[in-house]
Motif scaffolding. Structure first.
Motif, PDB file in Angstrom:
ATOM      1  N   GLY A   9       0.795  -1.225   0.000  1.00 38.38           N
ATOM      2  CA  GLY A   9       0.000   0.000   0.000  1.00 38.38           C
ATOM      3  C   GLY A   9       0.826   1.273   0.000  1.00 38.38           C
ATOM      4  O   GLY A   9       0.261   2.368   0.033  1.00 38.38           O
ATOM      5  N   ASP A  10       2.148   1.163  -0.005  1.00 35.99           N
ATOM      6  CA  ASP A  10       3.012   2.336   0.051  1.00 35.99           C
ATOM      7  C   ASP A  10       3.089   2.970  -1.333  1.00 35.99           C
ATOM      8  O   ASP A  10       3.464   2.324  -2.307  1.00 35.99           O
ATOM      9  N   GLU A  11       2.708   4.234  -1.445  1.00 39.73           N
ATOM     10  CA  GLU A  11       2.661   4.897  -2.731  1.00 39.73           C
ATOM     11  C   GLU A  11       3.739   5.957  -2.877  1.00 39.73           C
ATOM     12  O   GLU A  11       3.658   6.803  -3.754  1.00 39.73           O
ATOM     13  N   THR A  12       4.745   5.943  -2.019  1.00 42.04           N
ATOM     14  CA  THR A  12       5.870   6.868  -2.135  1.00 42.04           C
ATOM     15  C   THR A  12       7.180   6.100  -2.040  1.00 42.04           C
ATOM     16  O   THR A  12       7.222   4.992  -1.494  1.00 42.04           O
ATOM     17  N   THR A  13       8.250   6.720  -2.579  1.00 38.63           N
ATOM     18  CA  THR A  13       9.573   6.107  -2.534  1.00 38.63           C
ATOM     19  C   THR A  13      10.604   7.184  -2.217  1.00 38.63           C
ATOM     20  O   THR A  13      10.505   8.314  -2.695  1.00 38.63           O
ATOM     21  N   CYS A  14      11.598   6.817  -1.406  1.00 37.71           N
ATOM     22  CA  CYS A  14      12.659   7.747  -1.032  1.00 37.71           C
ATOM     23  C   CYS A  14      13.888   7.466  -1.904  1.00 37.71           C
ATOM     24  O   CYS A  14      14.411   6.353  -1.922  1.00 37.71           O
ATOM     25  N   PHE A  15      14.338   8.478  -2.641  1.00 33.18           N
ATOM     26  CA  PHE A  15      15.461   8.335  -3.558  1.00 33.18           C
ATOM     27  C   PHE A  15      16.672   9.121  -3.069  1.00 33.18           C
ATOM     28  O   PHE A  15      16.538  10.196  -2.466  1.00 33.18           O
ATOM     29  N   ARG A  16      17.863   8.599  -3.370  1.00 30.65           N
ATOM     30  CA  ARG A  16      19.084   9.397  -3.292  1.00 30.65           C
ATOM     31  C   ARG A  16      19.216  10.151  -4.600  1.00 30.65           C
ATOM     32  O   ARG A  16      18.871   9.630  -5.663  1.00 30.65           O
ATOM     33  N   LEU A  33       4.800   7.651  -6.207  1.00 33.78           N
ATOM     34  CA  LEU A  33       4.942   6.763  -7.359  1.00 33.78           C
ATOM     35  C   LEU A  33       3.994   7.147  -8.497  1.00 33.78           C
ATOM     36  O   LEU A  33       4.158   6.712  -9.626  1.00 33.78           O
ATOM     37  N   HIS A  34       3.005   7.984  -8.170  1.00 37.72           N
ATOM     38  CA  HIS A  34       2.083   8.467  -9.194  1.00 37.72           C
ATOM     39  C   HIS A  34       2.632   9.713  -9.887  1.00 37.72           C
ATOM     40  O   HIS A  34       2.085  10.128 -10.919  1.00 37.72           O
ATOM     41  N   SER A  35       3.698  10.317  -9.322  1.00 35.92           N
ATOM     42  CA  SER A  35       4.297  11.498  -9.940  1.00 35.92           C
ATOM     43  C   SER A  35       4.947  11.112 -11.265  1.00 35.92           C
ATOM     44  O   SER A  35       5.637  10.094 -11.368  1.00 35.92           O
ATOM     45  N   THR A  36       4.733  11.921 -12.296  1.00 32.14           N
ATOM     46  CA  THR A  36       5.332  11.625 -13.597  1.00 32.14           C
ATOM     47  C   THR A  36       6.805  12.016 -13.603  1.00 32.14           C
ATOM     48  O   THR A  36       7.268  12.781 -12.749  1.00 32.14           O
TER      49      THR A  36
END
Length: 242
Positions: A9-16, A33-36
């Motif tokens: 259910g996690d819809e975000t991701t943390c990037f370096r 994750l929905h961001s283009t």
């Protein structure tokens, strides 16, 4: 293998985040994750200065293996199945970009503005003239900084054990300390034990014991407030004349 796997259910991701022209790594950034890819570029542009049209994003996993060139602006980040700890690398394709040459990080490469003293004095609303106006309104602001020898000339005439009277008020006591006090302002101080509990402490000031006396009979004063001499204790039962 990613260091932290998303829940279903996690819809975000943390990037370096890294950049082809900038040496330092950005802080980690979290994206939906929905961001283009295009919206991601817009957000990164505000953090690094590379124009959106000159930006190519590359995705690397947490072992620094390249996953993909994210070249289609309309695709959501979720299309690439990223995990926390993955890296987005910004390739700046513009040779004349503001990020080129390293001057954004090396301030020694930036041309410094300079002005002569005469030209500066002719300007209005400078910091110098602002300070001059403040001092003209409040001359006490121009007083020199207190030094470590402040009031030493008065302190040399005061000895531990001397009877004294403190102004204002004529409060009497005995000198318990003379010297510099590291927890107080620079200069010389005099510690006095009052004859009565009309002081502030027991000789401890800001965590340091300068002398010992009963509670509320100690005080630290500047030497100009202490007059030594024949000042016996007052009789507490002595009545004032009427």
């Amino acid at each position: 293998m990613a260091s932290v796997l998303q829940n279903a259910g996690d819809e975000t991701t943390c990037f370096r985040i890294t950049h082809s022209n900038l040496k330092h790594h950005f802080n980690e950034m979290r994206f939906s994750l929905h961001s283009t890819v295009g919206a991601t570029k817009e957000r990164l542009w505000k953090n690094c200065g590379t124009a959106v049209d000159s930006m190519l994003l590359q995705l690397f996993d947490d072992n620094d293996k390249k996953i993909a060139d994210m070249s289609e602006d309309s695709r959501p980040l979720g299309f690439y199945s990223p995990y926390d700890g993955y890296r987005i690398h910004i390739l700046d394709l513009d040779p004349s970009s503001v990020t080129a040459g390293g001057w954004l990080e090396d301030t020694s490469l930036v041309e410094k503005f300079s002005i002569s003293e005469d030209a500066y004095d002719k300007l209005d609303d400078t910091v110098r003239k602002f300070k001059e106006r403040l001092i003209s309104q409040n001359p006490s602001m121009s007083r020199p900084k207190i030094t470590d020898d402040y009031m030493e000339d008065l302190a040399v005439n005061i000895k531990v054990g001397d009877r004294c009277e403190v102004d204002p008020g004529g409060k009497r006591g005995v000198v318990m300390f003379v010297g510099r006090a590291e927890t107080l302002a620079p200069g010389f101080w005099v510690g006095v034990q009052y004859d009565e509990p009309i002081g502030k402490h027991d000789g401890m000031v800001k965590g340091k014991h300068y002398f010992s006396c009963p509670p509320l009979q100690g005080v630290m004063l500047r030497p100009d407030r202490v007059k030594v001499g024949d000042f016996p204790e007052r009789d507490p039962f002595e009545e004032e004349e009427i």
